[in-house]
Design a protein around this motif. Structure first.
Motif, PDB file in Angstrom:
ATOM      1  N   GLY A   3      -6.649 -12.547   3.096  1.00  0.00           N
ATOM      2  CA  GLY A   3      -5.357 -11.892   2.911  1.00  0.00           C
ATOM      3  C   GLY A   3      -4.792 -13.122   2.791  1.00  0.00           C
ATOM      4  O   GLY A   3      -3.721 -13.017   2.892  1.00  0.00           O
ATOM      5  N   ALA A   7      -1.893 -14.256   1.069  1.00  0.00           N
ATOM      6  CA  ALA A   7      -0.851 -14.674   1.874  1.00  0.00           C
ATOM      7  C   ALA A   7       0.238 -15.920   2.364  1.00  0.00           C
ATOM      8  O   ALA A   7       1.265 -15.582   1.656  1.00  0.00           O
ATOM      9  CB  ALA A   7      -0.832 -13.882   2.948  1.00  0.00           C
ATOM     10  N   ALA A 312      -4.805  -9.751  -3.413  1.00  0.00           N
ATOM     11  CA  ALA A 312      -5.003  -9.504  -1.860  1.00  0.00           C
ATOM     12  C   ALA A 312      -3.164  -9.484  -1.568  1.00  0.00           C
ATOM     13  O   ALA A 312      -2.821  -8.290  -0.553  1.00  0.00           O
ATOM     14  CB  ALA A 312      -5.139 -11.137  -1.288  1.00  0.00           C
ATOM     15  N   HIS A 313      -2.726 -10.141  -2.354  1.00  0.00           N
ATOM     16  CA  HIS A 313      -0.499  -9.864  -2.110  1.00  0.00           C
ATOM     17  C   HIS A 313      -0.576  -7.862  -3.099  1.00  0.00           C
ATOM     18  O   HIS A 313       0.351  -7.492  -1.867  1.00  0.00           O
ATOM     19  CB  HIS A 313      -0.449 -10.491  -3.461  1.00  0.00           C
ATOM     20  CG  HIS A 313       0.839 -10.475  -3.130  1.00  0.00           C
ATOM     21  ND1 HIS A 313       2.157 -10.202  -2.416  1.00  0.00           N
ATOM     22  CD2 HIS A 313       1.916  -9.881  -5.488  1.00  0.00           C
ATOM     23  CE1 HIS A 313       3.222 -10.162  -2.501  1.00  0.00           C
ATOM     24  NE2 HIS A 313       3.575  -9.899  -3.735  1.00  0.00           N
ATOM     25  N   HIS A 316      -1.740  -6.133  -0.360  1.00  0.00           N
ATOM     26  CA  HIS A 316      -0.760  -6.463   1.303  1.00  0.00           C
ATOM     27  C   HIS A 316       0.444  -5.340   1.085  1.00  0.00           C
ATOM     28  O   HIS A 316       0.985  -4.320   1.152  1.00  0.00           O
ATOM     29  CB  HIS A 316      -0.654  -7.282   1.545  1.00  0.00           C
ATOM     30  CG  HIS A 316       0.250  -7.372   2.650  1.00  0.00           C
ATOM     31  ND1 HIS A 316       1.317  -8.240   2.120  1.00  0.00           N
ATOM     32  CD2 HIS A 316       0.303  -7.708   4.053  1.00  0.00           C
ATOM     33  CE1 HIS A 316       2.077  -8.041   3.682  1.00  0.00           C
ATOM     34  NE2 HIS A 316       1.627  -8.488   4.542  1.00  0.00           N
ATOM     35  N   GLN A 317       0.672  -5.561  -1.045  1.00  0.00           N
ATOM     36  CA  GLN A 317       1.971  -4.913  -0.582  1.00  0.00           C
ATOM     37  C   GLN A 317       1.873  -3.419  -0.668  1.00  0.00           C
ATOM     38  O   GLN A 317       2.396  -2.206  -0.421  1.00  0.00           O
ATOM     39  CB  GLN A 317       1.900  -5.579  -2.252  1.00  0.00           C
ATOM     40  CG  GLN A 317       3.659  -5.245  -2.989  1.00  0.00           C
ATOM     41  CD  GLN A 317       3.610  -5.066  -3.999  1.00  0.00           C
ATOM     42  OE1 GLN A 317       3.824  -4.654  -4.842  1.00  0.00           O
ATOM     43  NE2 GLN A 317       4.281  -6.482  -4.088  1.00  0.00           N
ATOM     44  N   TYR A 319      -0.291  -1.599   0.960  1.00  0.00           N
ATOM     45  CA  TYR A 319      -1.038  -0.867   2.432  1.00  0.00           C
ATOM     46  C   TYR A 319       0.068  -0.899   2.959  1.00  0.00           C
ATOM     47  O   TYR A 319       0.223   0.236   4.266  1.00  0.00           O
ATOM     48  CB  TYR A 319      -2.279  -2.273   3.145  1.00  0.00           C
ATOM     49  CG  TYR A 319      -2.545  -1.886   4.184  1.00  0.00           C
ATOM     50  CD1 TYR A 319      -3.077  -0.419   4.829  1.00  0.00           C
ATOM     51  CD2 TYR A 319      -2.162  -2.287   5.890  1.00  0.00           C
ATOM     52  CE1 TYR A 319      -3.548   0.038   5.509  1.00  0.00           C
ATOM     53  CE2 TYR A 319      -1.598  -2.104   7.083  1.00  0.00           C
ATOM     54  CZ  TYR A 319      -3.121  -0.914   7.198  1.00  0.00           C
ATOM     55  OH  TYR A 319      -3.204  -0.859   8.475  1.00  0.00           O
ATOM     56  N   THR A 320       0.563  -1.826   3.173  1.00  0.00           N
ATOM     57  CA  THR A 320       2.633  -1.846   4.435  1.00  0.00           C
ATOM     58  C   THR A 320       3.495  -1.372   3.009  1.00  0.00           C
ATOM     59  O   THR A 320       4.654  -0.911   3.926  1.00  0.00           O
ATOM     60  CB  THR A 320       2.962  -3.754   4.204  1.00  0.00           C
ATOM     61  OG1 THR A 320       3.655  -4.140   3.312  1.00  0.00           O
ATOM     62  CG2 THR A 320       2.052  -3.910   5.066  1.00  0.00           C
ATOM     63  N   LYS A 332       9.256  -5.014  -1.671  1.00  0.00           N
ATOM     64  CA  LYS A 332       8.098  -5.143  -2.394  1.00  0.00           C
ATOM     65  C   LYS A 332       8.051  -4.648  -3.801  1.00  0.00           C
ATOM     66  O   LYS A 332       7.445  -6.267  -4.857  1.00  0.00           O
ATOM     67  CB  LYS A 332       7.336  -3.599  -1.849  1.00  0.00           C
ATOM     68  CG  LYS A 332       7.110  -3.461  -0.289  1.00  0.00           C
ATOM     69  CD  LYS A 332       6.250  -4.576  -0.097  1.00  0.00           C
ATOM     70  CE  LYS A 332       5.434  -3.813   1.078  1.00  0.00           C
ATOM     71  NZ  LYS A 332       7.039  -4.517   2.313  1.00  0.00           N
TER      72      LYS A 332
END
Length: 371
Positions: A3, A7, A312-313, A316-317, A319-320, A332
């Motif tokens: 991750g 990032a 990973a991007h 993260h996108q 999840y947040t 996003k």
């Protein structure tokens, strides 16, 4: 660790091209435009966005504002001052052109340039069609009332003539390709014309947008190779559709309340609180299809590294993501331009890596012959 690496790569690519995104940000949203999708391309999150409203104005917008005044309504009509939609239309083209390159070679720069011009023209044509369909809605909405057709700066007849000019130039670009690609490109026109209507009749307008926006995944390969290879083009096209479902569902969450009041449909309204589960499923399907593309075409380590970074991007996108904060949805959404660039970079580097593998194979063969 993965991750963090993803990032870091994302931040690096963002910094290099952030000025283009600035061109697509700005005014706040009061009500949604009746036409969903990226041809609208200029929707903003709700009022009260804070720092985003104070970002400097952008080269793209500055170019439009510095153009002769009679031309400005036409440039705004084709959203030349808001390039994010053009990026998302163009990137799948770059993927297929890059994959079609010979091992150890860069993509065909002439084709990349040609498809870049085509993306600008076809996105502009789509925006024009979009605003012609929805001019009566636009007149009733504060945010869209200033659009050229709704505001009366351009008549319906003038916009129709302008549309004809854009499609004529796009045809000129298309005629630079082989006959197979000319026919394939012409076949996409029906999607371009009809997809703005899908939000009126189905909760899956994002799927219609995906079918339209990712046509370049088929066309780029055929432009280089002369025809489509189903083992490469079909999973690539499918992955692009899944990608569109991800970013445009996020995009649609900005205006879900107003859409419900107006009677428009979207995957945001369909998925509601289950959005993250659906986006996760689309991400798995996208990465699976891109992995299949890599296996079928013999891609190398840099390509799969890029896919890991993309995974990973996107993780993260998702999840947040706060689907109840329009400004977060907008950020996003725009970050998906970076997603497409990472994939393209992975394709290019993976193809260049093939030359090393070929040289290594030749050396092994030579050594065996000598022994």
């Amino acid at each position: 660790m993965l991750g963090a690496a993803g990032a870091g790569l994302v931040r690096g690519l963002r910094a290099g091209t952030q000025v283009w995104l600035w061109g697509s940000r700005g005014r706040s949203l009061t009500l949604p435009h009746a036409a969903r999708g990226l041809h609208a391309g200029d929707r903003r999150p709700s009022a009260g966005r804070g720092p985003l409203e104070r970002r400097p104005s952008l080269p793209a917008a500055a170019i439009v504002n510095s153009a002769p005044r009679p031309l400005q309504p036409y440039l705004r009509l084709m959203r030349l001052d808001k390039p994010i939609g053009t990026w998302l239309l163009y990137l799948p083209c770059t993927w297929s052109i890059g994959l079609a390159a010979e091992p150890g070679c860069f993509p065909d720069w002439y084709m990349l340039s040609l498809f870049g011009a085509g993306a600008v023209l076809m996105r502009g044509a789509g925006c024009t069609i979009n605003d012609m369909w929805d001019q009566d809605y636009d007149k009733k909405v504060t945010r869209t009332a200033s659009r050229p057709i709704a505001a009366g700066d351009i008549s319906t007849f003038q916009s129709f003539v302008f549309l004809g000019g854009q499609l004529t130039l796009a045809l000129a670009v298309l005629l630079c390709l082989n006959y197979y690609s000319i026919a394939l490109g012409a076949a996409s026109l029906l999607l371009v014309i009809t997809y703005p209507l899908m939000k009126r009749i189905t909760y899956w307008p994002q799927l219609a947008l995906g079918l339209t926006f990712n046509w370049g995944a088929l066309l780029g390969w055929s432009a280089v190779k002369g025809s489509c290879d189903p083992s490469v083009c079909l999973p690539l096209y499918f992955s692009g559709i899944m990608w569109t479902l991800i970013y445009d569902t996020i995009y649609a969450h900005q205006d879900k309340r107003d859409d419900a009041l107006i009677g428009l449909k979207s995957t945001a309204l369909l998925f509601r609180e289950d959005t993250k589960q659906w986006l996760s499923g689309f991400t798995v399907a996208m990465l699976g299809a891109l992995s299949l593309v890599g296996v079928n075409i013999g891609q190398t380590v840099p390509y799969y590294t890029a896919l890991a970074a993309v995974g990973a991007h996107l993780a993260h996108q998702i999840y947040t993501l706060d689907i109840h904060r329009p400004e977060d949805c907008w950020d996003k959404f725009t970050s998906n331009r970076t997603t497409g660039l990472i994939i393209f970079l992975g394709i290019v580097l993976g193809n260049l890596w093939k030359e090393k593998e070929i040289d290594k194979t030749k050396k092994n063969i030579d050594n065996r012959i000598e022994n």
